[in-house]
Motif scaffolding. Structure first.
Motif, PDB file in Angstrom:
ATOM      1  N   UNK A 113       0.836  -1.206   0.000  1.00 16.79           N
ATOM      2  CA  UNK A 113       0.000   0.000   0.000  1.00 16.79           C
ATOM      3  C   UNK A 113       0.874   1.261   0.000  1.00 16.79           C
ATOM      4  N   UNK A 114       1.958   1.235   0.772  1.00 16.84           N
ATOM      5  CA  UNK A 114       2.829   2.417   0.885  1.00 16.84           C
ATOM      6  C   UNK A 114       3.725   2.598  -0.335  1.00 16.84           C
ATOM      7  N   UNK A 115       4.227   1.492  -0.916  1.00 12.69           N
ATOM      8  CA  UNK A 115       5.229   1.598  -1.985  1.00 12.69           C
ATOM      9  C   UNK A 115       4.704   1.268  -3.370  1.00 12.69           C
ATOM     10  N   UNK A 116       3.628   0.528  -3.445  1.00  8.14           N
ATOM     11  CA  UNK A 116       3.123   0.085  -4.741  1.00  8.14           C
ATOM     12  C   UNK A 116       3.886  -1.112  -5.287  1.00  8.14           C
ATOM     13  N   UNK A 117       4.766  -1.704  -4.508  1.00  9.25           N
ATOM     14  CA  UNK A 117       5.574  -2.858  -4.929  1.00  9.25           C
ATOM     15  C   UNK A 117       4.977  -4.117  -4.306  1.00  9.25           C
ATOM     16  N   UNK A 118       4.729  -5.127  -5.150  1.00  8.40           N
ATOM     17  CA  UNK A 118       4.300  -6.427  -4.641  1.00  8.40           C
ATOM     18  C   UNK A 118       5.525  -7.130  -4.068  1.00  8.40           C
ATOM     19  N   UNK A 119       5.383  -7.649  -2.882  1.00  8.97           N
ATOM     20  CA  UNK A 119       6.544  -8.235  -2.207  1.00  8.97           C
ATOM     21  C   UNK A 119       6.233  -9.676  -1.805  1.00  8.97           C
ATOM     22  N   UNK A 120       7.200 -10.553  -2.121  1.00  7.43           N
ATOM     23  CA  UNK A 120       7.136 -11.940  -1.666  1.00  7.43           C
ATOM     24  C   UNK A 120       8.086 -12.009  -0.481  1.00  7.43           C
ATOM     25  N   UNK A 121       7.532 -12.217   0.680  1.00 11.30           N
ATOM     26  CA  UNK A 121       8.334 -12.185   1.904  1.00 11.30           C
ATOM     27  C   UNK A 121       8.141 -13.512   2.640  1.00 11.30           C
ATOM     28  N   UNK A 122       9.276 -14.137   3.016  1.00  9.64           N
ATOM     29  CA  UNK A 122       9.194 -15.418   3.732  1.00  9.64           C
ATOM     30  C   UNK A 122      10.272 -15.461   4.810  1.00  9.64           C
ATOM     31  N   UNK A 123      10.076 -16.365   5.750  1.00 12.05           N
ATOM     32  CA  UNK A 123      11.029 -16.521   6.859  1.00 12.05           C
ATOM     33  C   UNK A 123      12.156 -17.437   6.400  1.00 12.05           C
ATOM     34  N   UNK A 124      13.394 -17.004   6.648  1.00 11.71           N
ATOM     35  CA  UNK A 124      14.578 -17.795   6.283  1.00 11.71           C
ATOM     36  C   UNK A 124      14.842 -18.747   7.448  1.00 11.71           C
ATOM     37  N   UNK A 125      14.473 -20.010   7.282  1.00 11.10           N
ATOM     38  CA  UNK A 125      14.614 -20.982   8.384  1.00 11.10           C
ATOM     39  C   UNK A 125      16.017 -21.597   8.423  1.00 11.10           C
ATOM     40  N   UNK A 126      16.848 -21.268   7.435  1.00  8.49           N
ATOM     41  CA  UNK A 126      18.218 -21.819   7.425  1.00  8.49           C
ATOM     42  C   UNK A 126      19.106 -21.129   8.457  1.00  8.49           C
ATOM     43  N   UNK A 127      18.688 -19.954   8.907  1.00  7.44           N
ATOM     44  CA  UNK A 127      19.456 -19.218   9.902  1.00  7.44           C
ATOM     45  C   UNK A 127      18.616 -19.079  11.159  1.00  7.44           C
TER      46      UNK A 127
END
Length: 178
Positions: A158-172
């Motif tokens: 909503x703020x940036x107009x960029x679609x973001x794919x965000x996930x948790x990095x479980x390797x760290x």
């Protein structure tokens, strides 16, 4: 004539002696005047030379005093700067300690902590401005991050107009003190 001539010879000798003495006296006076002039010239030269030395010493000492004054000023300025930096560091430490205390108490209030995590993720995404992001979080917060991630990515989009794919990095895995 012999008596008169002798007197005449004596008188002429006396005149010659007087003339020689007068010439010697004049020559002695001339030498004395010349010696006095040479003495005064030499004395003036020596006085001028010593004045010059004194002026040079004075200028050197004046420069030394000026340099010492500048060094003292610079030192006092540096001390003041160090005091300001120390005060800033002390204040920053107290702010960090207060923030740590506030965060510790905030993490106990689940509703406020949830909102904080959402806002922090949104802020991080806005800072990065990337479309693909992997998050790292403490083990104890994994469930909470999974819960708030959709709301944070929605706020970012909503703020940036960029679609973001965000996930948790479980390797760290971050340690528990985070």
């Amino acid at each position: 004539m012999s008596g008169l001539a002798q007197e005449e010879v004596d008188r002429q000798i006396q005149q010659m002696v007087a003339f020689i003495e007068q010439e010697a006296k004049e020559k002695a006076d001339e030498i004395a005047v010349k010696a006095e002039e040479e003495f005064n010239i030499e004395k003036g030269r020596l006085v001028q030379q010593e004045k010059l030395k004194l002026m040079q010493q004075f200028e050197r000492k004046e420069k030394q005093a000026d340099t010492a004054k500048k060094i003292a000023y610079s030192t006092s300025l540096n001390v003041a700067r160090l005091e300001v930096l120390k005060a800033q560091e002390d204040h920053l430490k107290s702010v960090v300690e207060k923030a740590e205390g506030d965060l510790s108490s905030l993490s106990k209030d689940k509703g406020k902590y949830k909102q904080l995590v959402t806002d922090l993720i949104t802020q991080g995404l806005c800072t990065l401005l990337e479309s693909d992001v992997k998050l790292q979080c403490c083990k104890r917060d994994v469930a909470l991050v999974k819960e708030v991630l959709p709301a944070a990515t929605k706020a970012f989009t909503k703020a940036s107009g960029i679609q973001c794919k965000c996930e948790i990095d479980s390797s760290v895995e971050l340690n528990e003190s985070c």
